[in-house]
Design a protein around this motif. Structure first.
Motif, PDB file in Angstrom:
ATOM      1  N   VAL A 127      55.114  49.509  18.459  1.00 12.79           N
ATOM      2  CA  VAL A 127      54.442  49.171  19.719  1.00 12.79           C
ATOM      3  C   VAL A 127      54.319  47.653  19.889  1.00 12.79           C
ATOM      4  CG1 VAL A 127      52.350  49.517  21.100  1.00 12.79           C
ATOM      5  CG2 VAL A 127      53.097  51.308  19.505  1.00 12.79           C
ATOM      6  N   GLY A 128      54.720  47.170  21.054  1.00 14.84           N
ATOM      7  CA  GLY A 128      54.507  45.773  21.422  1.00 14.84           C
ATOM      8  C   GLY A 128      53.616  45.730  22.661  1.00 14.84           C
ATOM      9  N   VAL A 129      53.125  44.538  22.993  1.00 11.87           N
ATOM     10  CA  VAL A 129      52.171  44.408  24.097  1.00 11.87           C
ATOM     11  C   VAL A 129      52.773  43.522  25.181  1.00 11.87           C
ATOM     12  CG1 VAL A 129      49.899  43.476  24.707  1.00 11.87           C
ATOM     13  CG2 VAL A 129      50.193  44.708  22.556  1.00 11.87           C
ATOM     14  N   ILE A 130      52.557  43.905  26.438  1.00 18.08           N
ATOM     15  CA  ILE A 130      52.920  43.030  27.560  1.00 18.08           C
ATOM     16  C   ILE A 130      51.633  42.683  28.306  1.00 18.08           C
ATOM     17  CG2 ILE A 130      54.065  42.859  29.798  1.00 18.08           C
ATOM     18  CD1 ILE A 130      56.146  44.864  28.813  1.00 18.08           C
ATOM     19  N   LEU A 131      51.416  41.388  28.484  1.00 12.07           N
ATOM     20  CA  LEU A 131      50.253  40.929  29.247  1.00 12.07           C
ATOM     21  C   LEU A 131      50.785  40.177  30.462  1.00 12.07           C
ATOM     22  CD1 LEU A 131      47.263  40.129  29.641  1.00 12.07           C
ATOM     23  CD2 LEU A 131      47.636  38.267  28.036  1.00 12.07           C
ATOM     24  N   VAL A 132      50.420  40.623  31.667  1.00 13.43           N
ATOM     25  CA  VAL A 132      50.902  39.894  32.844  1.00 13.43           C
ATOM     26  C   VAL A 132      49.834  38.907  33.310  1.00 13.43           C
ATOM     27  CG1 VAL A 132      52.628  41.541  33.635  1.00 13.43           C
ATOM     28  CG2 VAL A 132      50.286  41.831  34.400  1.00 13.43           C
ATOM     29  N   ALA A 133      50.245  37.654  33.360  1.00 11.91           N
ATOM     30  CA  ALA A 133      49.289  36.581  33.656  1.00 11.91           C
ATOM     31  C   ALA A 133      49.938  35.540  34.562  1.00 11.91           C
ATOM     32  CB  ALA A 133      48.828  35.944  32.349  1.00 11.91           C
ATOM     33  N   GLY A 134      50.709  36.031  35.534  1.00 11.60           N
ATOM     34  CA  GLY A 134      51.415  35.100  36.417  1.00 11.60           C
ATOM     35  C   GLY A 134      50.755  34.958  37.779  1.00 11.60           C
ATOM     36  N   GLY A 135      49.688  35.706  38.018  1.00 10.34           N
ATOM     37  CA  GLY A 135      49.056  35.700  39.350  1.00 10.34           C
ATOM     38  C   GLY A 135      48.393  34.367  39.649  1.00 10.34           C
ATOM     39  N   GLN A 136      48.147  34.136  40.942  1.00 12.63           N
ATOM     40  CA  GLN A 136      47.573  32.855  41.352  1.00 12.63           C
ATOM     41  C   GLN A 136      46.045  32.867  41.327  1.00 12.63           C
ATOM     42  OE1 GLN A 136      49.956  33.025  44.980  1.00 12.63           O
ATOM     43  NE2 GLN A 136      50.789  31.014  44.456  1.00 12.63           N
ATOM     44  N   GLY A 137      45.461  34.062  41.197  1.00 11.25           N
ATOM     45  CA  GLY A 137      44.002  34.160  41.093  1.00 11.25           C
ATOM     46  C   GLY A 137      43.278  33.497  42.254  1.00 11.25           C
ATOM     47  N   THR A 138      43.800  33.676  43.463  1.00 14.21           N
ATOM     48  CA  THR A 138      43.226  32.947  44.604  1.00 14.21           C
ATOM     49  C   THR A 138      41.779  33.354  44.885  1.00 14.21           C
ATOM     50  OG1 THR A 138      44.432  34.546  45.924  1.00 14.21           O
ATOM     51  CG2 THR A 138      45.306  32.325  45.874  1.00 14.21           C
ATOM     52  N   ARG A 139      41.465  34.652  44.709  1.00 12.43           N
ATOM     53  CA  ARG A 139      40.109  35.096  45.046  1.00 12.43           C
ATOM     54  C   ARG A 139      39.065  34.505  44.109  1.00 12.43           C
ATOM     55  NH1 ARG A 139      41.346  41.330  44.983  1.00 12.43           N
ATOM     56  NH2 ARG A 139      43.027  40.549  43.679  1.00 12.43           N
ATOM     57  N   LEU A 140      39.410  34.340  42.842  1.00 16.97           N
ATOM     58  CA  LEU A 140      38.443  33.821  41.868  1.00 16.97           C
ATOM     59  C   LEU A 140      38.171  32.340  42.115  1.00 16.97           C
ATOM     60  CD1 LEU A 140      36.765  34.382  39.315  1.00 16.97           C
ATOM     61  CD2 LEU A 140      38.786  33.810  37.947  1.00 16.97           C
ATOM     62  N   GLY A 141      39.200  31.626  42.604  1.00 18.09           N
ATOM     63  CA  GLY A 141      39.015  30.208  42.918  1.00 18.09           C
ATOM     64  C   GLY A 141      38.780  29.350  41.691  1.00 18.09           C
ATOM     65  N   PHE A 142      39.363  29.710  40.554  1.00 21.26           N
ATOM     66  CA  PHE A 142      39.222  28.954  39.308  1.00 21.26           C
ATOM     67  C   PHE A 142      40.453  28.042  39.212  1.00 21.26           C
ATOM     68  CE2 PHE A 142      39.947  29.255  34.525  1.00 21.26           C
ATOM     69  CZ  PHE A 142      38.848  28.476  34.167  1.00 21.26           C
ATOM     70  N   PRO A 143      40.265  26.745  38.910  1.00 12.61           N
ATOM     71  CA  PRO A 143      41.415  25.831  39.034  1.00 12.61           C
ATOM     72  C   PRO A 143      42.392  25.846  37.860  1.00 12.61           C
ATOM     73  CG  PRO A 143      39.456  24.620  38.403  1.00 12.61           C
ATOM     74  CD  PRO A 143      39.030  26.049  38.568  1.00 12.61           C
ATOM     75  N   HIS A 144      42.387  26.889  37.058  1.00 11.82           N
ATOM     76  CA  HIS A 144      43.318  27.018  35.932  1.00 11.82           C
ATOM     77  C   HIS A 144      43.839  28.456  35.946  1.00 11.82           C
ATOM     78  CE1 HIS A 144      41.550  23.328  34.447  1.00 11.82           C
ATOM     79  NE2 HIS A 144      40.359  23.873  34.615  1.00 11.82           N
ATOM     80  N   PRO A 145      44.834  28.756  35.093  1.00 11.41           N
ATOM     81  CA  PRO A 145      45.238  30.170  35.003  1.00 11.41           C
ATOM     82  C   PRO A 145      44.031  31.052  34.684  1.00 11.41           C
ATOM     83  CG  PRO A 145      46.788  28.777  33.819  1.00 11.41           C
ATOM     84  CD  PRO A 145      45.658  27.889  34.239  1.00 11.41           C
ATOM     85  N   LYS A 146      43.995  32.248  35.270  1.00 13.25           N
ATOM     86  CA  LYS A 146      42.811  33.103  35.122  1.00 13.25           C
ATOM     87  C   LYS A 146      42.498  33.408  33.652  1.00 13.25           C
ATOM     88  CE  LYS A 146      42.043  36.398  38.387  1.00 13.25           C
ATOM     89  NZ  LYS A 146      42.062  37.776  38.991  1.00 13.25           N
ATOM     90  N   GLY A 147      43.551  33.496  32.826  1.00 13.32           N
ATOM     91  CA  GLY A 147      43.346  33.777  31.397  1.00 13.32           C
ATOM     92  C   GLY A 147      42.479  32.738  30.708  1.00 13.32           C
ATOM     93  N   MET A 148      42.343  31.554  31.302  1.00 15.89           N
ATOM     94  CA  MET A 148      41.528  30.507  30.685  1.00 15.89           C
ATOM     95  C   MET A 148      40.064  30.586  31.118  1.00 15.89           C
ATOM     96  SD  MET A 148      44.372  27.491  30.950  1.00 15.89           S
ATOM     97  CE  MET A 148      43.278  26.117  30.661  1.00 15.89           C
ATOM     98  N   PHE A 149      39.714  31.616  31.888  1.00 10.56           N
ATOM     99  CA  PHE A 149      38.324  31.745  32.353  1.00 10.56           C
ATOM    100  C   PHE A 149      37.424  32.174  31.188  1.00 10.56           C
ATOM    101  CE2 PHE A 149      34.565  33.392  34.283  1.00 10.56           C
ATOM    102  CZ  PHE A 149      34.398  32.587  35.397  1.00 10.56           C
ATOM    103  N   PRO A 150      36.309  31.435  30.964  1.00 15.10           N
ATOM    104  CA  PRO A 150      35.409  31.777  29.854  1.00 15.10           C
ATOM    105  C   PRO A 150      34.533  32.975  30.199  1.00 15.10           C
ATOM    106  CG  PRO A 150      34.601  29.837  31.020  1.00 15.10           C
ATOM    107  CD  PRO A 150      35.858  30.263  31.724  1.00 15.10           C
TER     108      PRO A 150
END
Ligand code: UTP
Length: 467
Positions: free
Chosen positions: A101-124
């Motif tokens: 088993v391997g894992v795929i994580l999709v993290a290419g979205g622009q996250g416009t609704r969250l309004g966080f100025p970095h990739p969403k994955g970097m949200f604390p």
């Protein structure tokens, strides 16, 4: 790089009525000209024209919904399939132990609704630790590998907007303990935004097209193009566990889920939740003529959404939460026929340069964005099932900015804390109501792993983090 020829670009653009893109060419620097030429290189102008004109609409949704039925699969109480939950769990554990088993994580979205100025994955997001989504996800993968004595590779899909910062962030943090060779980043493609009225390509600056990632379905061509699929095949992987960056409750590589998938020889298995009401705004996983489809809530007429079975329960009960198990050979087959995946048209607000070269910020949707969705491969799977999960255990998507009514940092953190509270209470720990708690994936991946780690009768009344 040699200077692109104005004449060549003009001829190509003029064939599709898009020559406005070259407005102001004389004033551009050579690098700006090169950037535009490179952007155009990535775009199939004929496809964009046909999509805007609606020529390539996917299978008519209306003809499908009429015949939509409940999907096959297993319900929360373990009914629905001819296997027992303990057989399924064991099978899933075996797949993991054998390194399949391997894992795929999709993290290419622009996250416009969250309004966080970095990739969403970097949200604390950690309610106490303030760990980022990326750290929580990667630590889960590390913990799964430790539990089953294997290395579990994770393939992270980025987009041109998130790729640089994501690479830098993960490298800076030593991939949160995973071996560098087991964290493979790859970048998805882009599609241009076009004016909804005219179909003209929009410019976000002089000679710069407004491009956006081509949807999570862009995974399919990107995996083949970047060699990621081949990497997975060389490692002997048989299944991918697929999930999205915004859901910190994802039960990464849950052996029960993988076991149902494996035992039924399903090509693609989707984790779903029972809709709380007929019109809930989630994708509906339905069965039509023996194939599974996801029908978006906006495409499901109210009357059909309200249909009930003789026992009174909802017919179309299964809401998608974008967690899938996908056979590697199925994904490889789809990668060779990626053209069959439709593009969806979404009306969005996209800032653009007007004919005078001024940047306009529209106050209503002015553009069409074109995206592919991963779940559109489902109908191509000869065997596919759903597995029902408990939303409290597996679904807390971070979508919106603080203060919005739902799916906000506050609501996600509250859900995380509530889940860990239930785990602690299940092993005899007393947790005062409202005391925030958090459990690192490296401490325990589930309630079972908590057993014996905390003295029985312990009491928690302060914010507490177990790591
Ligand atoms: P969403 O559709 O919720 O989009 O993505 P988003 O970018 O997170 O947020 P909004 O809509 O702009 O506010 C669901 C998941 O799919 C991934 C996202 O990163 C997220 O994990 N995704 C989406 C991609 O990887 N690529 C895409 O082109 C779109």
């Amino acid at each position: 790089m040699s200077e692109p020829s104005y004449q060549t670009l003009l001829e190509r653009l003029a064939r599709y009525g898009q020559e406005h893109v070259l407005m102001g060419w004389e004033q551009w620097r050579p690098t700006e000209r090169a950037v535009l030429a490179e952007q155009l290189e990535q775009i199939d102008l004929d496809l964009v024209r046909r999509l805007w004109q609606g020529e390539l609409a996917g299978q008519e949704v209306q003809t499908l919904v009429e015949r939509a039925d409940s999907p096959p699969g297993v319900r929360l109480d373990g009914t629905g399939l001819p296997f027992s939950p303990s057989d399924a769990r064991q099978h899933g554990q075996q797949l993991l132990r054998r390194g399949r088993v391997g894992v795929i994580l999709v993290a290419g979205g622009q996250g416009t609704r969250l309004g966080f100025p970095h990739p969403k994955g970097m949200f604390p997001i950690g309610p106490i630790s303030k760990k980022t989504l990326f750290q929580i996800h990667l630590e889960k993968v590390l913990a799964v590998g430790r539990r089953y004595g294997v290395s579990v590779p994770i393939y992270v899909m980025t987009s041109p907007a998130t790729d640089g910062p994501t690479r830098q962030f993960l490298e800076q943090h030593g991939f949160f303990g995973l071996p560098a060779e087991d964290v493979v980043l790859f970048c998805q493609g882009v599609m241009p935004a076009v004016d909804a009225q005219t179909g003209k390509l929009l410019l976000e600056g002089p000679g710069r097209l407004a491009l956006s990632p081509d949807g999570h379905g862009g995974l399919i061509p990107a995996m083949a193009r970047t060699g990621v699929l081949q990497d997975a095949q060389q490692r002997g992987l048989e299944h991918f566990f697929y999930f999205q960056v915004d859901n910190p409750l994802t039960p990464v590589c849950d052996p029960l889920f993988l076991g149902w998938h494996g035992l039924t020889q399903s090509a693609m298995t989707t984790l779903v939740i029972a809709k709380r009401h007929p019109l809930e705004r989630v994708g509906n996983v339905v069965s039509v003529d023996g194939r599974l489809y996801v029908i978006e809530y906006s495409d499901l007429p109210d009357a059909l959404a309200h249909r009930r079975k003789p026992d009174g329960s909802l017919l179309l009960w299964a809401g998608s939460i974008a967690v899938h198990a996908i056979r590697v050979d199925f994904l490889a087959r789809m990668a060779h026929q990626a053209d069959r995946l439709p593009f969806h048209r979404a009306r969005k607000k996209v800032p653009y340069l007007d004919a005078q070269g001024r940047l306009v910020h529209p106050d209503r949707p002015n553009a069409i964005k074109l995206e592919r969705f991963i779940f559109d491969i489902l109908p191509y799977a000869e065997r596919a099932i759903v597995v029902e999960g408990d939303p409290k255990e597996c679904f807390a998507p971070l979508k919106n900015a603080p203060g919005q009514p739902e799916d906000t940092p506050e609501s996600v953190q509250a859900q995380m804390s509530e889940l860990y509270t239930r785990w602690l209470r299940s092993v005899g720990v007393e947790v005062a109501d409202g005391a925030p708690v958090e459990i690192s994936p490296l401490f325990a991946l589930d309630a079972e792993q908590l057993q014996g780690k905390i003295p029985p009768g312990a009491r928690i009344s302060q914010p507490t983090y177990f790591e």
